[in-house]
Design a protein around this motif. Structure first.
Motif, mmCIF file in Angstrom:
data_model
loop_
_atom_site.group_PDB
_atom_site.id
_atom_site.type_symbol
_atom_site.label_atom_id
_atom_site.label_comp_id
_atom_site.label_asym_id
_atom_site.label_seq_id
_atom_site.Cartn_x
_atom_site.Cartn_y
_atom_site.Cartn_z
ATOM 1 N N SER A 1 5.983 8.888 -3.778
ATOM 2 C CA SER A 1 5.595 8.405 -5.106
ATOM 3 C C SER A 1 6.805 7.863 -5.838
ATOM 4 O O SER A 1 7.923 8.344 -5.650
ATOM 5 N N PHE A 2 6.563 6.840 -6.620
ATOM 6 C CA PHE A 2 7.617 6.262 -7.443
ATOM 7 C C PHE A 2 7.317 6.593 -8.884
ATOM 8 O O PHE A 2 6.254 6.266 -9.394
ATOM 9 N N LYS A 3 8.273 7.255 -9.507
ATOM 10 C CA LYS A 3 8.090 7.579 -10.930
ATOM 11 C C LYS A 3 8.518 6.380 -11.748
ATOM 12 O O LYS A 3 9.610 5.870 -11.589
ATOM 13 N N GLN A 4 7.633 5.931 -12.576
ATOM 14 C CA GLN A 4 8.016 4.862 -13.481
ATOM 15 C C GLN A 4 7.936 5.410 -14.895
ATOM 16 O O GLN A 4 7.557 6.555 -15.083
ATOM 17 N N LYS A 5 8.250 4.580 -15.841
ATOM 18 C CA LYS A 5 8.305 5.058 -17.231
ATOM 19 C C LYS A 5 7.046 5.818 -17.617
ATOM 20 O O LYS A 5 7.090 6.963 -18.033
ATOM 21 N N THR B 1 3.075 7.318 -12.449
ATOM 22 C CA THR B 1 3.615 7.532 -11.115
ATOM 23 C C THR B 1 2.774 6.737 -10.129
ATOM 24 O O THR B 1 1.548 6.839 -10.124
ATOM 25 N N ILE B 2 3.457 5.927 -9.313
ATOM 26 C CA ILE B 2 2.744 5.167 -8.284
ATOM 27 C C ILE B 2 2.859 5.931 -6.973
ATOM 28 O O ILE B 2 3.965 6.222 -6.527
ATOM 29 N N THR B 3 1.726 6.268 -6.396
ATOM 30 C CA THR B 3 1.779 6.909 -5.091
ATOM 31 C C THR B 3 1.576 5.830 -4.040
ATOM 32 O O THR B 3 0.471 5.359 -3.818
ATOM 33 N N ALA B 4 2.678 5.426 -3.419
ATOM 34 C CA ALA B 4 2.623 4.316 -2.457
ATOM 35 C C ALA B 4 2.078 4.791 -1.119
ATOM 36 O O ALA B 4 1.403 4.053 -0.415
ATOM 37 N N VAL B 5 2.403 6.027 -0.758
ATOM 38 C CA VAL B 5 1.899 6.613 0.483
ATOM 39 C C VAL B 5 1.366 7.999 0.146
ATOM 40 O O VAL B 5 2.041 8.781 -0.520
ATOM 41 N N GLY C 1 -2.639 -3.831 7.150
ATOM 42 C CA GLY C 1 -3.138 -3.549 5.817
ATOM 43 C C GLY C 1 -2.754 -4.696 4.911
ATOM 44 O O GLY C 1 -1.831 -5.447 5.211
ATOM 45 N N TYR C 2 -3.469 -4.826 3.810
ATOM 46 C CA TYR C 2 -3.149 -5.898 2.869
ATOM 47 C C TYR C 2 -1.877 -5.561 2.108
ATOM 48 O O TYR C 2 -1.387 -4.426 2.148
ATOM 49 N N SER C 3 -1.391 -6.558 1.389
ATOM 50 C CA SER C 3 -0.193 -6.390 0.593
ATOM 51 C C SER C 3 -0.364 -5.226 -0.390
ATOM 52 O O SER C 3 -1.406 -5.097 -1.016
ATOM 53 N N GLY C 4 0.650 -4.391 -0.468
ATOM 54 C CA GLY C 4 0.609 -3.271 -1.397
ATOM 55 C C GLY C 4 -0.044 -2.028 -0.837
ATOM 56 O O GLY C 4 -0.156 -1.010 -1.524
ATOM 57 N N ALA C 5 -0.455 -2.085 0.419
ATOM 58 C CA ALA C 5 -1.132 -0.933 1.021
ATOM 59 C C ALA C 5 -0.174 0.245 1.237
ATOM 60 O O ALA C 5 -0.600 1.390 1.330
ATOM 61 N N GLY C 6 1.117 -0.065 1.315
ATOM 62 C CA GLY C 6 2.099 1.005 1.514
ATOM 63 C C GLY C 6 2.712 0.999 2.902
ATOM 64 O O GLY C 6 3.407 1.942 3.277
ATOM 65 N N LYS C 7 2.511 -0.084 3.652
ATOM 66 C CA LYS C 7 3.015 -0.156 5.027
ATOM 67 C C LYS C 7 4.538 -0.070 5.078
ATOM 68 O O LYS C 7 5.093 0.739 5.811
ATOM 69 N N SER C 8 5.187 -0.921 4.284
ATOM 70 C CA SER C 8 6.652 -0.929 4.313
ATOM 71 C C SER C 8 7.197 0.415 3.866
ATOM 72 O O SER C 8 8.129 0.948 4.472
ATOM 73 N N THR C 9 6.624 0.940 2.814
ATOM 74 C CA THR C 9 7.099 2.228 2.309
ATOM 75 C C THR C 9 6.979 3.283 3.402
ATOM 76 O O THR C 9 7.902 4.064 3.625
ATOM 77 N N LEU C 10 5.875 3.271 4.108
ATOM 78 C CA LEU C 10 5.663 4.262 5.169
ATOM 79 C C LEU C 10 6.692 4.125 6.291
ATOM 80 O O LEU C 10 7.304 5.112 6.707
ATOM 81 N N ASP D 1 9.009 -5.046 10.389
ATOM 82 C CA ASP D 1 8.260 -5.099 9.129
ATOM 83 C C ASP D 1 7.919 -6.548 8.795
ATOM 84 O O ASP D 1 8.727 -7.262 8.218
ATOM 85 N N GLU D 2 6.746 -6.968 9.174
ATOM 86 C CA GLU D 2 6.272 -8.331 8.908
ATOM 87 C C GLU D 2 7.232 -9.375 9.482
ATOM 88 O O GLU D 2 7.451 -10.414 8.872
ATOM 89 N N ALA D 3 7.763 -9.070 10.649
ATOM 90 C CA ALA D 3 8.816 -9.930 11.195
ATOM 91 C C ALA D 3 8.336 -11.331 11.515
ATOM 92 O O ALA D 3 9.137 -12.251 11.638
HETATM 93 N N1 LIG Z 1 10.916 1.017 -5.163
HETATM 94 C C1 LIG Z 1 9.665 0.991 -5.659
HETATM 95 N N2 LIG Z 1 9.421 1.336 -6.941
HETATM 96 C C2 LIG Z 1 8.173 1.320 -7.439
HETATM 97 N N3 LIG Z 1 7.074 0.981 -6.744
HETATM 98 C C3 LIG Z 1 7.240 0.633 -5.470
HETATM 99 C C4 LIG Z 1 8.539 0.617 -4.845
HETATM 100 N N4 LIG Z 1 8.391 0.231 -3.558
HETATM 101 C C5 LIG Z 1 7.072 0.016 -3.372
HETATM 102 N N5 LIG Z 1 6.374 0.266 -4.516
HETATM 103 C C6 LIG Z 1 4.929 0.161 -4.683
HETATM 104 O O1 LIG Z 1 4.307 0.849 -3.633
HETATM 105 C C7 LIG Z 1 3.145 0.158 -3.204
HETATM 106 C C8 LIG Z 1 3.231 -0.114 -1.715
HETATM 107 O O2 LIG Z 1 4.264 -1.046 -1.463
HETATM 108 P P1 LIG Z 1 4.677 -1.511 -0.018
HETATM 109 O O3 LIG Z 1 5.817 -2.441 -0.148
HETATM 110 O O4 LIG Z 1 4.862 -0.325 0.848
HETATM 111 O O5 LIG Z 1 3.388 -2.289 0.460
HETATM 112 P P2 LIG Z 1 3.164 -3.154 1.785
HETATM 113 O O6 LIG Z 1 1.937 -2.648 2.406
HETATM 114 O O7 LIG Z 1 4.391 -3.167 2.600
HETATM 115 O O8 LIG Z 1 2.891 -4.577 1.202
HETATM 116 P P3 LIG Z 1 3.349 -6.029 1.721
HETATM 117 O O9 LIG Z 1 2.382 -6.418 2.782
HETATM 118 O O10 LIG Z 1 3.247 -6.888 0.524
HETATM 119 O O11 LIG Z 1 4.759 -5.920 2.220
HETATM 120 C C9 LIG Z 1 3.053 -1.094 -4.048
HETATM 121 O O12 LIG Z 1 2.139 -0.843 -5.080
HETATM 122 C C10 LIG Z 1 4.442 -1.261 -4.585
HETATM 123 O O13 LIG Z 1 4.408 -1.871 -5.836
#
Ligand SMILES: Nc1ncnc2c1ncn2[C@@H]1O[C@H](COP(=O)(O)OP(=O)(O)OP(=O)(O)O)[C@@H](O)[C@H]1O
Ligand SMILES: [Mg+2]
Lengths: 361, 231
Positions: A14-18, A21-25, A42-51, A179-181
């Motif tokens: 999770s990312f804490k913002q002001k 909290t965004i739970t990316a994964v 997964g589509y953009s924003g699904a959390g793949k990169s974060t994972l 990662d999306e290479a």
């Molecule tokens: N450093 C960060 N701070 C705050 N939010 C973040 C951060 N990194 C990722 N997020 C949020 O986490 C969510 C998942 O992001 P992530 O980059 O993992 O998605 P993704 O599946 O890789 O998307 P894409 O296909 O666009 O690369 C998004 O809502 C993104 O805004």
């Protein structure tokens, strides 16, 4: 079953913002076996990169455990608050064994191709002569020997990605994270890069984690697939399972983009024969996997049930050596005959999906 | 020829070439002040600029406390007008150099005056280094110092030269004010011996020489920055 080379358990990021909290994964567990080409779509924003950034701790998870090749990189139990984290120096050494490539290549702009690859060998124990030889070998592997002294700005996207691959392979990693290479590359170049990854997987036994939003790429080289949505893995399985029996709507959508069946349904649907579908006809989609394809099913429908099958579109893919087919067909006959025919198809593990007509069935 | 020059530029000639108030003395004083304060102030600015980038929340070693300190020190020194700084830190200057007036004494306020400016410039230049490149370096197991020297400073070098050029030029400007504490130099020549004595020819020549200096720095900086960029 052997121990997975990558074991992510109950990972939450999770990312804490002001304000929020965004739970990316969200509580994701993935085990990747040695030698897998594991696709994560997964589509953009699904959390793949974060994972996947959790695998080499470029992203430290909020909770969960990360074990790579038997070594615990990170472990944090949200309930007991116990926390283990690998030492920075050890992590650096471990990271050398986990290559990573990116959508935007991320090459050092102020270094030549050779220098970019050599940068990864800065801490290697090889002599400088051996390093030079290693760099040359890697460039030969990715077929860029003639570009050794070029700067990245002088290369095409595909060439840049190949430099990035050479750099990622410099320390003989066991894992390669992509990662999306191929997302910034044209289809032909994409296929070249995918073929390269596949051959590395086969030749070197490299475990590949392939993140993408293109199911086409997964279809080319992956043996396992996970589908991510809103920080969770909503469906996973072998490539064949996912393609043959997708359960989730999102998975279907992804598959359809890869097989073009959605476009086919639309095109075929405009033809008069479908548009003005006969009273005693039904427009269906037949899907099947593997051995079923060998049987003369269509012939049997007529012979055994007196149902004619008019094939309007067909698509057969061979996934990991197994044929996976989709047919768009108009079945024509009495309602009872059609019902029987569909039952017989189902018995033969052919999935029948009605697209138009057949309300009386 | 020489009489024509003497007739039209009497004050320039009066100043002489060498000697305490001579042209050559003023030129070397300006170059001396610029060089050494660029070195000290530049080093300090580079450290603070790097520190700001590295410890920032998106840096490679985020640290709220250190970032706060770097940030506040830079902001504070930037807020003090140079002419006030000159007087304000005189006791400190005396502590370091042994005297609070003269060319060497001016190096202390000049360095302290230029470093916050340079620190901000460095911060901006290094922030432009693509975060993806830093991440790629981390992913191949690069160490902290690999990333500082091999990525930030190396990838940002062309941009660093550009901001160094800007900083050097504004530093030459600051040296003109150092005359206030008896540091001499071309700025002092223009004001003390030119403007104050209605010796317009002296003012004009001093200005011209400063201009040439600035132009030389600009040209060398531009060429270097262009040579070192492969973007
Ligand atoms: N450093 C960060 N701070 C705050 N939010 C973040 C951060 N990194 C990722 N997020 C949020 O986490 C969510 C998942 O992001 P992530 O980059 O993992 O998605 P993704 O599946 O890789 O998307 P894409 O296909 O666009 O690369 C998004 O809502 C993104 O805004
Ligand atoms: Mg992503």
């Amino acid at each position: 079953m052997s121990e997975p080379i990558i074991a992510l358990d109950n990972i939450t990021v999770s990312f804490k913002q002001k304000k929020r909290t965004i739970t990316a994964v969200n509580n994701v567990s993935v085990h990747i076996e040695r030698g897998d080409v594991y696709g994560i779509v997964g589509y953009s924003g699904a959390g793949k990169s974060t994972l996947v950034r959790v695998i080499n701790l470029l992203q430290e998870p909020t909770s969960g455990s990360v074990v790579v090749n038997g070594t615990t990189f990170f472990k944090h139990d949200a309930n007991t608050n116990d926390k283990i984290r690998i030492k920075n120096n050890d992590l650096r050494l471990r990271r050398q064994k986990i290559g990573m490539i990116f959508q935007h290549f991320n090459l050092l702009n102020e270094r030549t191709v050779t220098e970019n690859v050599a940068f990864a060998l800065e801490h290697s124990k090889l002599s400088s002569k051996e390093k030079a030889q290693k760099v040359a070998d890697l460039l030969a592997l990715v077929d860029l020997s003639d570009r050794a002294d070029n700067y990245p700005s002088q290369l095409s996207g595909g060439q840049k990605q190949r430099v990035a691959i050479a750099r990622a392979l410099a320390n003989d990693p066991e894992i390669l994270i992509s990662d999306e290479a191929t997302s910034a590359l044209d289809p032909k170049t994409t296929n070249q890069i995918l073929a390269l990854l596949k051959s590395l997987n086969q030749k070197l036994g490299l475990t590949v984690v392939l993140i993408t939003h293109e199911m086409q790429a997964v279809k080319e080289i992956a043996n396992k697939v996970a589908v991510m949505q809103d920080g969770e893995i909503i469906e996973r399985g072998s490539l064949l399972e996912i393609f043959a029996q997708p359960k989730e709507q999102l998975t279907r959508e992804f598959i359809e983009t890869a097989t073009n069946i959605d476009k086919a349904i639309e095109t075929v649907g405009h033809q008069p024969i479908v548009h003005n579908l006969a009273e005693n006809a039904v427009f269906v989609r037949l899907s099947y996997v593997g051995k079923t394809t060998d049987q003369p099913l269509i012939t049997r429908l007529f012979r055994d049930f007196n149902v004619t099958a008019n094939i309007l579109y067909g698509n057969i893919e061979v996934l990991q050596g197994t044929p996976v087919g989709s047919l768009l067909v108009i079945l024509q006959g009495t309602p009872q005959a059609i019902t029987n025919a569909i039952a017989a198809l189902n018995d033969n593990e052919v999935d029948v999906e009605k697209i138009k007509g057949g309300q009386s069935l | 020829m020489s009489t024509w020059f003497e007739q039209n530029f009497p004050n320039v000639v009066y100043q002489g070439w060498s000697g305490d108030t001579g042209w050559w003395t003023a030129i070397t004083q300006t170059i001396y002040m610029t060089f050494w304060s660029a070195l000290f102030g530049g080093l300090l600015g580079l450290i603070f600029g790097l520190g700001l980038v590295i410890t920032s929340p998106s840096g490679i070693a985020p640290n709220k406390t250190l970032f706060w300190i770097f940030d506040k020190v830079v902001s504070l020194f930037r807020a003090i007008p140079f002419i006030i700084l000159l007087a304000f830190i005189a006791p400190f200057t005396k502590l370091i150099v042994g005297t609070q007036i003269g060319t060497t004494a001016s190096l202390v306020p000049l360095s302290l005056g230029v470093f916050p400016f340079y620190a901000r410039q460095v911060q901006v230049a290094l922030t432009e280094v693509n975060a993806g490149i830093v991440e790629a370096a981390q992913s191949i197991g690069a160490s902290f110092w690999d990333i500082v020297f091999g990525v930030y400073l190396r990838e940002g070098r062309s941009e660093l030269i550009r901001v160094s050029t800007v900083t050097l030029i504004s530093l030459i400007g600051l040296t003109a004010m150092a005359g206030a504490i008896g540091a001499g130099g071309l700025g002092n020549m223009a004001i003390a011996y030119g403007y104050n004595r209605y010796a317009t020819d002296t003012t004009v020549l001093a200005t011209l020489l400063v201009l040439i200096l600035v132009l030389a720095v600009q040209i060398i900086g531009d060429v270097l920055a262009r040579r070192l960029s492969h973007k």
